[in-house]
Design a protein around this motif. Structure first.
Motif, mmCIF file in Angstrom:
data_model
loop_
_atom_site.group_PDB
_atom_site.id
_atom_site.type_symbol
_atom_site.label_atom_id
_atom_site.label_comp_id
_atom_site.label_asym_id
_atom_site.label_seq_id
_atom_site.Cartn_x
_atom_site.Cartn_y
_atom_site.Cartn_z
ATOM 1 N N VAL A 67 0.649 -1.280 -0.354
ATOM 2 C CA VAL A 67 0.284 -0.218 0.327
ATOM 3 C C VAL A 67 0.777 1.298 0.317
ATOM 4 C CG1 VAL A 67 -2.079 1.051 1.601
ATOM 5 C CG2 VAL A 67 -1.897 -1.202 1.161
ATOM 6 N N SER A 68 2.065 1.387 0.724
ATOM 7 C CA SER A 68 2.962 2.491 0.684
ATOM 8 C C SER A 68 3.754 2.761 -0.602
ATOM 9 C CB SER A 68 3.284 2.333 2.051
ATOM 10 O OG SER A 68 4.295 1.203 1.713
ATOM 11 N N SER A 69 3.915 1.277 -1.096
ATOM 12 C CA SER A 69 3.946 1.894 -2.643
ATOM 13 C C SER A 69 4.220 1.771 -3.365
ATOM 14 C CB SER A 69 5.369 0.319 -2.528
ATOM 15 O OG SER A 69 4.895 -0.605 -2.588
ATOM 16 N N GLY A 70 2.791 2.171 -3.588
ATOM 17 C CA GLY A 70 1.133 2.368 -4.473
ATOM 18 C C GLY A 70 0.763 1.805 -4.940
ATOM 19 N N MET A 71 0.036 0.782 -3.826
ATOM 20 C CA MET A 71 -0.480 -0.305 -4.273
ATOM 21 C C MET A 71 -2.004 -0.239 -3.524
ATOM 22 S SD MET A 71 1.565 -4.160 -5.301
ATOM 23 C CE MET A 71 2.392 -4.086 -7.015
ATOM 24 N N ASP A 72 -2.835 1.066 -3.982
ATOM 25 C CA ASP A 72 -3.946 1.355 -3.363
ATOM 26 C C ASP A 72 -4.873 0.196 -2.716
ATOM 27 O OD1 ASP A 72 -1.950 3.707 -2.151
ATOM 28 O OD2 ASP A 72 -3.191 4.971 -3.581
ATOM 29 N N TRP A 73 -4.957 -0.013 -3.599
ATOM 30 C CA TRP A 73 -6.018 -1.670 -4.058
ATOM 31 C C TRP A 73 -5.774 -2.329 -2.380
ATOM 32 C CZ3 TRP A 73 -4.808 -6.306 -4.277
ATOM 33 C CH2 TRP A 73 -3.414 -7.033 -4.684
ATOM 34 N N ALA A 74 -4.814 -2.913 -2.598
ATOM 35 C CA ALA A 74 -4.130 -3.923 -1.366
ATOM 36 C C ALA A 74 -5.005 -3.348 -0.301
ATOM 37 C CB ALA A 74 -3.029 -4.400 -1.349
ATOM 38 N N ASP A 75 -5.318 -2.076 0.160
ATOM 39 C CA ASP A 75 -5.729 -1.836 1.432
ATOM 40 C C ASP A 75 -7.540 -2.348 1.614
ATOM 41 O OD1 ASP A 75 -5.127 -0.647 3.686
ATOM 42 O OD2 ASP A 75 -6.198 1.213 3.365
ATOM 43 N N SER A 76 -7.892 -2.938 0.719
ATOM 44 C CA SER A 76 -9.479 -3.533 0.480
ATOM 45 C C SER A 76 -9.076 -4.825 0.867
ATOM 46 C CB SER A 76 -9.812 -2.772 -1.182
ATOM 47 O OG SER A 76 -9.969 -1.385 -1.131
ATOM 48 N N PHE A 77 -8.374 -5.280 0.729
ATOM 49 C CA PHE A 77 -7.985 -6.656 1.207
ATOM 50 C C PHE A 77 -7.278 -7.200 2.050
ATOM 51 C CE2 PHE A 77 -8.730 -5.782 -3.722
ATOM 52 C CZ PHE A 77 -10.518 -6.896 -3.844
ATOM 53 N N HIS A 123 -9.795 -1.859 -9.861
ATOM 54 C CA HIS A 123 -9.434 -0.309 -9.776
ATOM 55 C C HIS A 123 -10.485 0.303 -10.586
ATOM 56 C CE1 HIS A 123 -5.296 -1.238 -9.789
ATOM 57 N NE2 HIS A 123 -5.705 -2.324 -10.333
ATOM 58 N N LEU A 124 -11.779 -0.066 -11.369
ATOM 59 C CA LEU A 124 -13.391 0.025 -11.508
ATOM 60 C C LEU A 124 -13.963 1.115 -11.068
ATOM 61 C CD1 LEU A 124 -14.048 -1.513 -15.120
ATOM 62 C CD2 LEU A 124 -12.997 1.177 -15.011
ATOM 63 N N ARG A 125 -14.179 0.023 -9.716
ATOM 64 C CA ARG A 125 -14.716 0.409 -8.459
ATOM 65 C C ARG A 125 -13.997 1.161 -7.569
ATOM 66 N NH1 ARG A 125 -13.393 -4.444 -5.692
ATOM 67 N NH2 ARG A 125 -12.811 -3.254 -3.481
ATOM 68 N N ARG A 126 -12.758 1.301 -7.604
ATOM 69 C CA ARG A 126 -12.331 2.491 -6.603
ATOM 70 C C ARG A 126 -11.640 3.805 -7.489
ATOM 71 N NH1 ARG A 126 -9.072 1.026 -2.450
ATOM 72 N NH2 ARG A 126 -6.983 2.213 -2.930
ATOM 73 N N HIS A 127 -12.157 4.258 -8.673
ATOM 74 C CA HIS A 127 -12.577 5.040 -9.379
ATOM 75 C C HIS A 127 -10.422 4.860 -9.949
ATOM 76 C CE1 HIS A 127 -16.350 5.328 -8.960
ATOM 77 N NE2 HIS A 127 -16.045 6.190 -7.708
ATOM 78 N N GLU A 128 -10.082 4.378 -10.348
ATOM 79 C CA GLU A 128 -8.600 4.398 -10.691
ATOM 80 C C GLU A 128 -8.959 4.206 -12.548
ATOM 81 O OE1 GLU A 128 -7.006 3.125 -6.308
ATOM 82 O OE2 GLU A 128 -7.056 1.703 -7.569
#
Length: 120
Positions: free
Chosen positions: A32-42, A92-97
């Motif tokens: 998450v801290s390296s930019g893979m913000d999506w991982a915070d949802s799992f 990514h679509l769900r997270r507006h990315e």
């Protein structure tokens, strides 16, 4: 057609070996801290499972056909990776990315699967 299949599979394998290894070897917080913000949802185990699927799928793109051992596993690995990328695109679509990267990999995986089944 076989040369095109090998080129696509090598490119996909390199990408998925890298992304899968990263997800398997790093903690969720580090991802998450390296930019893979999506991982915070799992959950951590889900991120590791995705990494394992990518890593094993990459091996499946190359090894069965290269070793001429159950070559049907190569297009099946491509189908599996296409499904993983469909999930990534939806996330990514769900997270507006931007879904561009996973969608591109998913399309390449579908092309690999089609070519793999055609050239069996």
């Amino acid at each position: 057609m076989t040369v095109v299949l090998w080129i696509i599979n090598i490119v996909l394998a390199v990408v998925f070996l890298g992304t899968g290894t990263t997800k398997l070897s790093r903690a969720k917080d580090a991802l998450v801290s390296s930019g893979m913000d999506w991982a915070d949802s799992f959950r951590e185990t889900t991120v590791k499972a995705i990494g394992a699927a990518e890593f094993l799928g990459a091996l499946g793109l190359i090894l069965p056909r290269a070793l001429d051992t159950v070559p049907v596993l190569t297009p099946l690995a491509a189908v599996g990776l296409a499904l993983v990328m469909a999930g990534a695109t939806a996330t990514h679509l769900r997270r507006h990315e931007s879904p561009a990267f996973p969608a591109t990999l998913g399309i390449l995986a579908v092309v690999s699967a089609v070519l793999g089944f055609v050239t069996l």
